[in-house]
Design a protein around this motif. Structure first.
Motif, PDB file in Angstrom:
ATOM      1  N   PRO A  71       0.850  -1.403   0.147  1.00 28.65           N
ATOM      2  CA  PRO A  71       0.016   0.015   0.011  1.00 28.65           C
ATOM      3  C   PRO A  71       0.817   1.269   0.044  1.00 28.65           C
ATOM      4  O   PRO A  71       2.187   1.237  -0.079  1.00 28.65           O
ATOM      5  CB  PRO A  71      -0.792  -0.027   1.324  1.00 28.65           C
ATOM      6  N   ALA A  72      -0.111   2.392  -0.011  1.00 23.23           N
ATOM      7  CA  ALA A  72       0.780   3.660  -0.171  1.00 23.23           C
ATOM      8  C   ALA A  72      -0.340   4.672   0.393  1.00 23.23           C
ATOM      9  O   ALA A  72      -1.592   4.315   0.416  1.00 23.23           O
ATOM     10  CB  ALA A  72       1.287   4.015  -1.659  1.00 23.23           C
ATOM     11  N   PRO A  73       0.097   6.226   0.208  1.00 26.15           N
ATOM     12  CA  PRO A  73      -0.989   6.986   0.704  1.00 26.15           C
ATOM     13  C   PRO A  73      -1.933   7.405  -0.502  1.00 26.15           C
ATOM     14  O   PRO A  73      -1.638   7.110  -1.726  1.00 26.15           O
ATOM     15  CB  PRO A  73      -0.178   8.285   1.090  1.00 26.15           C
ATOM     16  N   ASP A  74      -3.131   7.776  -0.273  1.00 30.28           N
ATOM     17  CA  ASP A  74      -4.298   8.175  -1.091  1.00 30.28           C
ATOM     18  C   ASP A  74      -4.920   9.360  -0.364  1.00 30.28           C
ATOM     19  O   ASP A  74      -4.355   9.963   0.829  1.00 30.28           O
ATOM     20  CB  ASP A  74      -5.055   7.139  -1.637  1.00 30.28           C
ATOM     21  N   VAL A  75      -6.313   9.478  -0.694  1.00 33.30           N
ATOM     22  CA  VAL A  75      -6.770  10.793  -0.384  1.00 33.30           C
ATOM     23  C   VAL A  75      -7.038  10.557   1.215  1.00 33.30           C
ATOM     24  O   VAL A  75      -7.457   9.458   1.743  1.00 33.30           O
ATOM     25  CB  VAL A  75      -8.346  10.979  -0.958  1.00 33.30           C
ATOM     26  N   TYR A  76      -6.749  11.621   2.059  1.00 36.18           N
ATOM     27  CA  TYR A  76      -6.786  11.745   3.681  1.00 36.18           C
ATOM     28  C   TYR A  76      -5.989  10.759   4.332  1.00 36.18           C
ATOM     29  O   TYR A  76      -6.159  10.242   5.317  1.00 36.18           O
ATOM     30  CB  TYR A  76      -7.890  11.656   3.896  1.00 36.18           C
ATOM     31  N   THR A  77      -4.847   9.989   3.342  1.00 35.97           N
ATOM     32  CA  THR A  77      -3.994   9.394   4.376  1.00 35.97           C
ATOM     33  C   THR A  77      -2.509   9.879   4.198  1.00 35.97           C
ATOM     34  O   THR A  77      -2.173  10.411   3.194  1.00 35.97           O
ATOM     35  CB  THR A  77      -3.912   7.649   3.792  1.00 35.97           C
TER      36      THR A  77
END
Ligand code: NAD
Length: 413
Positions: A144-150
């Protein structure tokens, strides 16, 4: 925007099908490529600050691992749903192929409103997501990785949780981490920098007019792109966020605007411009429109309002197929998401490579390697679009589909 997300996966498949019509790919392969390999749904119990346990619904869709471990961000948003996560995982598969990194596609999401959480609650939810999915993630399996609001902090908690469960540090299980914990230099600005490289590549082939830019979304991607482009001679005439927008035909002072957003939590009310409704951003008089928020931003309802000559898709899935067709007929160049925003996952890949070799690159090394990959991808996509006389999105899918077909054959399908 959000109410229309249930159709988003159907729309995503149409993009692939438009390309499949142009080249000779067996139908059974298209069938295979349109089905998510694994869908995981979890319920995550979180002890809230008031002492009560609240259950949050989470998803992980591992769409396709033909080209390598699955890879894609995690979205924390009140409107996230399985259809949306499927579409996002599907796009990751094609994006990773277009930008030529050895990954399949995945995406995750948790239905929640992180803006309402305390730091402690956010940490417990982030750790809970990893506990629920621990057997499905891994540096060789799904990353995984960041996306909206992470955020990088959330990635740090997730990496820490996964490592605690395994009993040793697994830095490569997640990307978008803080630099101190195995993150890569340049990852925080990678999506925006990649978008800026792409628009510079486009400049040699497409008339960008007076280079006036309007940006929808002022988060990691949108705000950073505004800063980069304004420092490179583009004029940012409007920008919006979830609460409203601001515009100034003479150009917004982005440094000052971002200070204002930091202080007040919104772009509206900025003294260096005038307020607009957030919906107005699509129709702002500009040369380049950059959707950098959520899906379904340009639809058949508002496509007539678009005045830009180029749309640089930094958000995933911001243009519906109907709107896409109308824009192409009007001569508006849409530079598709799976090319324009691939800088983020590209530097995530660099982060993973650095974690696995135990050697950290300088920011210059990251930039140089990034530039080469982004320029190659632009060239491949643009030339396919010219060759088949189609828009750049279909050009991108043709390029990716041809590469995927080779992999399918080699694997014995
Ligand atoms: P973010 O959480 O940092 O920012 C999201 C922004 O969108 C916020 O400013 C929010 O206010 C705004 N927004 C929400 N609803 C809006 C609306 N209706 N109108 C205007 N603005 C609205 O998220 P991000 O990382 O910047 O991601 C933005 C988009 O870019 C998403 O589609 C994401 O999937 C895509 N993307 C991000 C990355 C990355 O590395 N961050 C990589 C590829 C693609």
């Amino acid at each position: 925007m959000e109410e229309k997300t249930p159709k988003v996966f159907e729309n995503a498949k149409k993009q692939l099908e438009a390309a499949a019509e142009l080249i000779n790919i067996p139908e059974e392969h298209i069938n295979l490529l349109e089905k998510p390999r694994r869908i995981i749904e979890v319920n995550i119990p979180v002890r809230m600050d008031n002492g009560k346990i609240k259950i949050f619904r989470g998803f992980r869709v591992q769409f396709n691992n033909l080209r390598g471990p699955t890879k894609g961000g995690i979205r924390f948003h009140p409107n996230v749903n399985l259809e949306e996560v499927k579409a996002l995982a599907f796009w990751m598969t094609w994006k990773n192929t277009v930008i030529d990194i050895p990954y399949g596609g995945a995406k995750g999401g948790v239905i929640c409103n992180p803006k309402e959480f305390s730091i402690g609650e956010l940490e417990r939810l982030s750790r809970g997501y990893v506990q629920a999915l621990e057997r499905d993630l891994g540096a060789e399996r799904d990353i995984p990785a960041p996306d909206v609001y992470t955020t990088p902090q959330i990635m740090a908690w997730m990496m820490d949780e996964f490592s605690k469960i395994k009993g040793f540090n697994v830095f490569g299980v997640i990307t978008g981490k803080p630099i101190e914990l195995g993150g890569s230099k340049g990852r925080d600005v990678a999506t925006a920098r990649g978008g800026a490289y792409i628009i510079k590549e486009a400049e040699d082939r497409i008339d960008l007019g007076k280079k006036r830019v309007a940006i929808q979304g002022c988060g990691n991607a949108g705000a950073t792109l505004a800063s980069i482009l304004s420092s490179e001679g583009f004029k940012i005439v409007a920008i919006s966020d979830s609460k409203g927008g601001v515009m100034n035909e003479k150009g917004l002072d982005i440094d000052e605007l971002l200070k204002h957003k930091e202080k007040t939590g919104a772009v509206s009310g900025f003294s260096g411009g005038r307020n607009i409704d957030k919906e107005e951003i699509v129709g702002v008089d500009c040369d380049i429109f950059v959707p950098a928020a959520l899906e379904n931003s340009i639809t058949k309802e508002n496509v007539d309002k678009v005045k830009a000559r180029v749309v640089l898709e930094i958000a995933n899935g911001p243009t519906t197929p109907e709107a896409d067709k109308l824009l192409f007929e009007r001569g508006v160049t849409v530079i598709p998401d799976i090319l324009s925003n691939s800088g983020g996952v590209l530097v995530s890949y660099f982060e993973w490579v650095q974690n696995r070799t135990g050697y950290a690159w300088t920011e210059e090394e990251v930039r140089e390697k990034m530039k080469v990959k982004m320029a190659n991808a632009f060239e491949e996509v643009y030339s396919k679009a010219l060759l088949f006389k189609v828009n750049m999105r279909t050009g991108a899918y043709v390029y990716a589909l041809q590469r995927m077909e080779e992999v399918l054959k080699l694997r014995g399908y």
